[in-house]
Design a protein around this motif. Structure first.
Motif, PDB file in Angstrom:
ATOM      1  N   ILE A   1      26.270  46.610  70.507  1.00 43.88           N
ATOM      2  CA  ILE A   1      26.533  47.656  69.513  1.00 43.88           C
ATOM      3  C   ILE A   1      25.340  48.588  69.401  1.00 43.88           C
ATOM      4  CG2 ILE A   1      27.011  48.072  67.071  1.00 43.88           C
ATOM      5  CD1 ILE A   1      28.512  45.429  67.020  1.00 43.88           C
ATOM      6  N   GLU A   2      24.125  48.047  69.527  1.00 46.78           N
ATOM      7  CA  GLU A   2      22.933  48.897  69.507  1.00 46.78           C
ATOM      8  C   GLU A   2      22.993  49.934  70.626  1.00 46.78           C
ATOM      9  OE1 GLU A   2      18.159  48.552  70.501  1.00 46.78           O
ATOM     10  OE2 GLU A   2      19.190  46.828  69.607  1.00 46.78           O
ATOM     11  N   GLN A   3      23.427  49.527  71.821  1.00 43.27           N
ATOM     12  CA  GLN A   3      23.538  50.468  72.936  1.00 43.27           C
ATOM     13  C   GLN A   3      24.589  51.538  72.659  1.00 43.27           C
ATOM     14  OE1 GLN A   3      21.701  50.739  76.026  1.00 43.27           O
ATOM     15  NE2 GLN A   3      20.398  49.618  74.599  1.00 43.27           N
ATOM     16  N   LYS A   4      25.701  51.150  72.058  1.00 46.05           N
ATOM     17  CA  LYS A   4      26.762  52.129  71.747  1.00 46.05           C
ATOM     18  C   LYS A   4      26.258  53.156  70.730  1.00 46.05           C
ATOM     19  CE  LYS A   4      30.652  49.003  72.653  1.00 46.05           C
ATOM     20  NZ  LYS A   4      31.837  48.317  72.069  1.00 46.05           N
ATOM     21  N   ILE A   5      25.555  52.684  69.701  1.00 49.69           N
ATOM     22  CA  ILE A   5      25.045  53.609  68.685  1.00 49.69           C
ATOM     23  C   ILE A   5      23.941  54.484  69.274  1.00 49.69           C
ATOM     24  CG2 ILE A   5      23.857  53.744  66.467  1.00 49.69           C
ATOM     25  CD1 ILE A   5      25.271  51.184  65.637  1.00 49.69           C
ATOM     26  N   THR A   6      23.119  53.917  70.140  1.00 45.97           N
ATOM     27  CA  THR A   6      22.082  54.716  70.798  1.00 45.97           C
ATOM     28  C   THR A   6      22.713  55.809  71.657  1.00 45.97           C
ATOM     29  OG1 THR A   6      20.582  52.802  70.848  1.00 45.97           O
ATOM     30  CG2 THR A   6      20.086  54.621  72.335  1.00 45.97           C
ATOM     31  N   ARG A   7      23.786  55.466  72.365  1.00 45.98           N
ATOM     32  CA  ARG A   7      24.497  56.468  73.167  1.00 45.98           C
ATOM     33  C   ARG A   7      25.040  57.588  72.279  1.00 45.98           C
ATOM     34  NH1 ARG A   7      29.841  54.234  75.417  1.00 45.98           N
ATOM     35  NH2 ARG A   7      30.252  54.471  73.185  1.00 45.98           N
ATOM     36  N   ASP A   8      25.639  57.219  71.137  1.00 42.30           N
ATOM     37  CA  ASP A   8      26.145  58.234  70.207  1.00 42.30           C
ATOM     38  C   ASP A   8      25.004  59.094  69.667  1.00 42.30           C
ATOM     39  OD1 ASP A   8      28.706  57.253  70.522  1.00 42.30           O
ATOM     40  OD2 ASP A   8      28.583  55.915  68.785  1.00 42.30           O
ATOM     41  N   PHE A   9      23.886  58.464  69.363  1.00 37.24           N
ATOM     42  CA  PHE A   9      22.723  59.209  68.857  1.00 37.24           C
ATOM     43  C   PHE A   9      22.282  60.250  69.875  1.00 37.24           C
ATOM     44  CE2 PHE A   9      18.218  60.007  68.581  1.00 37.24           C
ATOM     45  CZ  PHE A   9      17.976  60.167  67.230  1.00 37.24           C
ATOM     46  N   MET A  10      22.167  59.836  71.136  1.00 41.76           N
ATOM     47  CA  MET A  10      21.718  60.765  72.170  1.00 41.76           C
ATOM     48  C   MET A  10      22.696  61.920  72.335  1.00 41.76           C
ATOM     49  SD  MET A  10      18.806  59.789  73.137  1.00 41.76           S
ATOM     50  CE  MET A  10      17.719  58.360  73.214  1.00 41.76           C
ATOM     51  N   GLN A  11      24.001  61.616  72.310  1.00 44.13           N
ATOM     52  CA  GLN A  11      25.003  62.680  72.426  1.00 44.13           C
ATOM     53  C   GLN A  11      24.869  63.686  71.288  1.00 44.13           C
ATOM     54  OE1 GLN A  11      28.739  60.604  72.571  1.00 44.13           O
ATOM     55  NE2 GLN A  11      28.516  60.025  74.740  1.00 44.13           N
ATOM     56  N   LEU A  12      24.731  63.180  70.057  1.00 47.03           N
ATOM     57  CA  LEU A  12      24.614  64.077  68.900  1.00 47.03           C
ATOM     58  C   LEU A  12      23.292  64.838  68.917  1.00 47.03           C
ATOM     59  CD1 LEU A  12      26.045  61.661  66.167  1.00 47.03           C
ATOM     60  CD2 LEU A  12      27.164  63.687  67.116  1.00 47.03           C
ATOM     61  N   TRP A  13      22.228  64.154  69.371  1.00 43.38           N
ATOM     62  CA  TRP A  13      20.921  64.811  69.396  1.00 43.38           C
ATOM     63  C   TRP A  13      20.901  65.948  70.409  1.00 43.38           C
ATOM     64  CZ3 TRP A  13      16.712  65.823  72.534  1.00 43.38           C
ATOM     65  CH2 TRP A  13      15.515  66.145  71.878  1.00 43.38           C
ATOM     66  N   TYR A  14      21.407  65.701  71.613  1.00 38.46           N
ATOM     67  CA  TYR A  14      21.431  66.763  72.633  1.00 38.46           C
ATOM     68  C   TYR A  14      22.399  67.878  72.260  1.00 38.46           C
ATOM     69  CZ  TYR A  14      18.474  64.183  75.874  1.00 38.46           C
ATOM     70  OH  TYR A  14      17.412  63.535  76.459  1.00 38.46           O
ATOM     71  N   ALA A  15      23.505  67.510  71.572  1.00 35.39           N
ATOM     72  CA  ALA A  15      24.427  68.550  71.107  1.00 35.39           C
ATOM     73  C   ALA A  15      23.753  69.437  70.069  1.00 35.39           C
ATOM     74  CB  ALA A  15      25.679  67.896  70.513  1.00 35.39           C
ATOM     75  N   ALA A  16      23.006  68.826  69.138  1.00 33.61           N
ATOM     76  CA  ALA A  16      22.295  69.613  68.130  1.00 33.61           C
ATOM     77  C   ALA A  16      21.207  70.466  68.779  1.00 33.61           C
ATOM     78  CB  ALA A  16      21.684  68.675  67.084  1.00 33.61           C
ATOM     79  N   GLN A  17      20.561  69.927  69.799  1.00 35.55           N
ATOM     80  CA  GLN A  17      19.528  70.691  70.503  1.00 35.55           C
ATOM     81  C   GLN A  17      20.135  71.880  71.247  1.00 35.55           C
ATOM     82  OE1 GLN A  17      17.421  68.925  73.911  1.00 35.55           O
ATOM     83  NE2 GLN A  17      15.507  69.224  72.766  1.00 35.55           N
ATOM     84  N   GLU A  18      21.314  71.651  71.806  1.00 31.66           N
ATOM     85  CA  GLU A  18      21.997  72.757  72.507  1.00 31.66           C
ATOM     86  C   GLU A  18      22.415  73.846  71.534  1.00 31.66           C
ATOM     87  OE1 GLU A  18      23.633  74.880  75.722  1.00 31.66           O
ATOM     88  OE2 GLU A  18      22.171  73.235  75.586  1.00 31.66           O
ATOM     89  N   ILE A  19      22.920  73.456  70.363  1.00 35.40           N
ATOM     90  CA  ILE A  19      23.294  74.445  69.344  1.00 35.40           C
ATOM     91  C   ILE A  19      22.065  75.240  68.918  1.00 35.40           C
ATOM     92  CG2 ILE A  19      24.090  74.695  66.955  1.00 35.40           C
ATOM     93  CD1 ILE A  19      25.916  72.291  67.442  1.00 35.40           C
ATOM     94  N   ARG A  20      20.954  74.537  68.764  1.00 38.58           N
ATOM     95  CA  ARG A  20      19.710  75.213  68.376  1.00 38.58           C
ATOM     96  C   ARG A  20      19.274  76.201  69.458  1.00 38.58           C
ATOM     97  NH1 ARG A  20      14.121  73.930  68.894  1.00 38.58           N
ATOM     98  NH2 ARG A  20      12.887  74.642  67.101  1.00 38.58           N
ATOM     99  N   ARG A  21      19.433  75.844  70.736  1.00 36.20           N
ATOM    100  CA  ARG A  21      19.057  76.745  71.831  1.00 36.20           C
ATOM    101  C   ARG A  21      19.956  77.982  71.858  1.00 36.20           C
ATOM    102  NH1 ARG A  21      20.614  78.031  76.757  1.00 36.20           N
ATOM    103  NH2 ARG A  21      22.423  76.643  76.614  1.00 36.20           N
ATOM    104  N   LEU A  22      21.270  77.766  71.662  1.00 39.72           N
ATOM    105  CA  LEU A  22      22.202  78.906  71.664  1.00 39.72           C
ATOM    106  C   LEU A  22      21.903  79.866  70.522  1.00 39.72           C
ATOM    107  CD1 LEU A  22      25.555  77.062  72.521  1.00 39.72           C
ATOM    108  CD2 LEU A  22      24.159  78.490  74.031  1.00 39.72           C
ATOM    109  N   ARG A  23      21.559  79.309  69.357  1.00 42.97           N
ATOM    110  CA  ARG A  23      21.232  80.182  68.224  1.00 42.97           C
ATOM    111  C   ARG A  23      19.986  81.003  68.519  1.00 42.97           C
ATOM    112  NH1 ARG A  23      22.251  76.070  63.063  1.00 42.97           N
ATOM    113  NH2 ARG A  23      24.541  76.136  63.181  1.00 42.97           N
TER     114      ARG A  23
END
Length: 296
Positions: free
Chosen positions: A264-286
């Motif tokens: 479960i730790e690996q699954k949550i870590t995977r979700d964290f990375m997806q959300l973190w890179y998505a937020a970083q991409e939104i920040r770059r586009l802005r």
């Protein structure tokens, strides 16, 4: 009887027992050891056939046999021991001082036998050592080492002298065998605000725990009632902090089956990375949009 001796077909049995004490002692120890081995094998076979864990009962029986043997030999050699004690009192005192740790091991065994802080099959931690109790005797405690960080056996066997039980703290980790409060941390740079997606991460973490949520809730309540404390769970929780180097760190806590904690730790870590890179991409586009607007 005559002169406190008795005869069997002309043989002075009592006299032979008194004259050949060393030979009799070796024979008795050999017979008792063989009996104990056969009895343990028989009880293990019976427990395996019955599908029950009787290691605790087998351990008690073996210790009772050992104690009975020691007491019997002590009574058998009482005369010699008394003469020896009277003649070499000074040596006995020196011997006691020299075997202090050995005596402490016996005292430690008496302590765990009387206080019963754990039993065979429990997960415990003694000082820096953790493991599943497999056997106790008057000299040592035998553990199958457990890695608490992964809640799994390492395959190593630990033999701890009983005197450690008197000088080290004993933690009973038996509740961790089924469910555990598992906390882990994820550290990233400050380019993304972790609070921006923390709620979404908790929603995903809750989905990963849906399959055992009801059981975890009951087990969590059981532990709180027995220990009279409040523990985290069963719903996942998160907390954000920073490191000494100024990096962002998120702590995630889940209450889950011990054997599923790392998965479960690996699954949550995977979700964290997806959300973190998505937020970083939104920040770059802005940033790009702002740069285009400023250039226009």
């Amino acid at each position: 009887m005559e002169n406190f001796s008795f005869f069997v077909e002309g043989i002075d049995v009592r006299g032979m027992l008194l004259q050949h004490k060393l030979l009799v002692t070796v024979a008795v120890i050999a017979l008792v050891s063989g009996f104990k081995i056969k009895l343990s094998a028989f009880l293990r076979l019976r427990s395996k056939q019955a599908g029950q864990d009787r290691r605790h009962a087998i351990n008690i029986i073996k210790n009772l046999i050992n104690i009975t043997l020691v007491i019997g030999l002590f009574l058998y050699w009482s005369d010699e021991l008394q003469k020896f004690a009277l003649s070499v009192a000074a040596f006995v005192v020196a011997f006691v001082i020299a075997t202090r740790e050995f005596i402490q091991c016996i005292i430690g065994f008496i302590y765990i036998f009387a206080a019963r802080p754990f039993q065979v099959g429990d997960w415990i931690q003694v000082g820096d050592y953790s493991g599943e109790v497999t056997e106790t005797d008057w000299a040592k405690l035998t553990l199958l080492e457990v890695d608490i960080s992964s809640y799994s056996h390492t395959g190593k066997t630990l033999y701890l002298p009983n005197n450690m039980l008197l000088s080290s703290s004993i933690k009973n980790l038996n509740f961790l065998k089924r469910y555990a409060t598992h906390t882990f941390a994820i550290t990233r740079d400050q380019s993304v605000d972790l609070f921006s997606f923390m709620d979404e991460l908790l929603v995903r973490a809750t989905k990963h725990c849906e399959g055992f949520y009801d059981v975890a809730n009951r087990y969590n309540s059981l532990i709180e009632k027995r220990l009279d404390v409040t523990i985290a769970g069963p719903a996942p929780s998160a907390m954000v902090s920073t490191t000494e180097n100024g990096r962002n760190r998120m702590y995630i806590t889940i209450f889950c089956p011990s054997d599923q904690a790392l998965e479960i730790e690996q699954k949550i870590t995977r979700d964290f990375m997806q959300l973190w890179y998505a937020a970083q991409e939104i920040r770059r586009l802005r940033r790009e949009e702002v740069a285009v607007a400023v250039a226009g």
